[in-house]
Design a protein around this motif. Structure first.
Motif, PDB file in Angstrom:
ATOM      1  N   ALA A  96       0.834  -1.213   0.000  1.00 32.28           N
ATOM      2  CA  ALA A  96       0.000   0.000   0.000  1.00 32.28           C
ATOM      3  C   ALA A  96       0.867   1.262   0.000  1.00 32.28           C
ATOM      4  N   THR A  97       1.974   1.233   0.739  1.00 31.88           N
ATOM      5  CA  THR A  97       2.857   2.401   0.824  1.00 31.88           C
ATOM      6  C   THR A  97       3.575   2.674  -0.493  1.00 31.88           C
ATOM      7  N   ASN A  98       4.031   1.637  -1.171  1.00 37.03           N
ATOM      8  CA  ASN A  98       4.895   1.821  -2.337  1.00 37.03           C
ATOM      9  C   ASN A  98       4.162   1.778  -3.675  1.00 37.03           C
ATOM     10  N   VAL A  99       2.942   1.240  -3.716  1.00 36.86           N
ATOM     11  CA  VAL A  99       2.258   1.132  -4.994  1.00 36.86           C
ATOM     12  C   VAL A  99       1.907   2.519  -5.535  1.00 36.86           C
ATOM     13  N   LYS A 100       1.694   3.495  -4.649  1.00 36.57           N
ATOM     14  CA  LYS A 100       1.403   4.874  -5.091  1.00 36.57           C
ATOM     15  C   LYS A 100       2.587   5.445  -5.868  1.00 36.57           C
ATOM     16  N   GLY A 101       3.804   5.114  -5.429  1.00 38.61           N
ATOM     17  CA  GLY A 101       5.021   5.620  -6.076  1.00 38.61           C
ATOM     18  C   GLY A 101       5.182   5.123  -7.499  1.00 38.61           C
ATOM     19  N   LEU A 102       4.534   4.029  -7.840  1.00 41.17           N
ATOM     20  CA  LEU A 102       4.638   3.490  -9.197  1.00 41.17           C
ATOM     21  C   LEU A 102       3.912   4.363 -10.209  1.00 41.17           C
ATOM     22  N   PHE A 103       2.887   5.078  -9.746  1.00 38.65           N
ATOM     23  CA  PHE A 103       2.046   5.855 -10.653  1.00 38.65           C
ATOM     24  C   PHE A 103       2.342   7.331 -10.663  1.00 38.65           C
ATOM     25  N   ASN A 104       3.372   7.755  -9.910  1.00 37.65           N
ATOM     26  CA  ASN A 104       3.750   9.180  -9.880  1.00 37.65           C
ATOM     27  C   ASN A 104       4.740   9.489 -10.988  1.00 37.65           C
TER      28      ASN A 104
END
Length: 191
Positions: free
Chosen positions: A183-191
């Motif tokens: 949950a913490t790192n999946v956001k970084g994939l789409f930035n």
């Protein structure tokens, strides 16, 4: 960089769950029965060196092959998820050949510092300061050394059922960690 005891404790517990040294006691006892003496000191030192080296050069290796830390952390979350399922359900998803000797190879790698721990170290690096992860690694290696030295006594004291319960509890903890890491790192994939 500052020492943060909360980070050391959290990273230490994550590493402890992934290393699963208590759950490995039956394997260690079996190795000892087959080959005689287990080299606890040597295995612990080599495992610590592997983990600390990977902490410092692992990200450079990823950069060299063009993978960002968030992608590796999400992949690590999947690895931790499957390791947790193995621990909770008592199944084997990953099969490795049986070790022939109780030297550095089966103990330090892959039993203590295997692929799961390397993935975890890089995933931790995305969230925690390096100094705190180093302390967490050192604390875990001390625990690993003590468990390797006292594996026979621990098995007799806790028993097979006790080891099974400990393994399942840490499996649930590891599953929760995998979900948080994803949950913490999946956001970084789409930035």
């Amino acid at each position: 960089m500052e020492i943060n005891f909360k980070e050391i404790f959290t990273a230490g517990m994550i590493l402890f769950a992934v290393i699963d040294i208590l759950g490995s006691i039956p394997i260690i006892v079996d190795l000892r029965a087959r080959v005689g003496k287990i080299q606890s000191e040597k295995a612990s030192i080599v495992a610590a060196c592997i983990m600390i080296a990977f902490l410092f050069v692992g990200e450079s290796i990823l950069t060299l092959i063009g993978i960002d830390v968030n992608s590796f952390a999400v992949a690590g979350a999947f690895v931790l998820f499957f390791l947790a399922l193995e621990m909770i359900l008592g199944i084997r998803l990953y099969r490795d050949e049986e070790p022939k000797t109780a030297s550095i190879v089966p103990l330090a790698f892959p039993l203590i510092a295997g692929p799961g721990i390397m993935t975890t170290i890089l995933a931790l690096r995305a969230e925690y300061q390096t100094i705190n992860i180093v302390f967490a690694i050192i604390l875990n290696i001390i625990v690993v050394y003590v468990v390797l030295k006292l594996s026979g006594q621990i098995e007799r004291l806790i028993g097979t059922n006790g080891l099974g319960v400990i393994r399942k509890v840490f499996g649930v903890v590891l599953l929760a960690i995998a979900v948080k890491l994803f949950a913490t790192n999946v956001k970084g994939l789409f930035n």
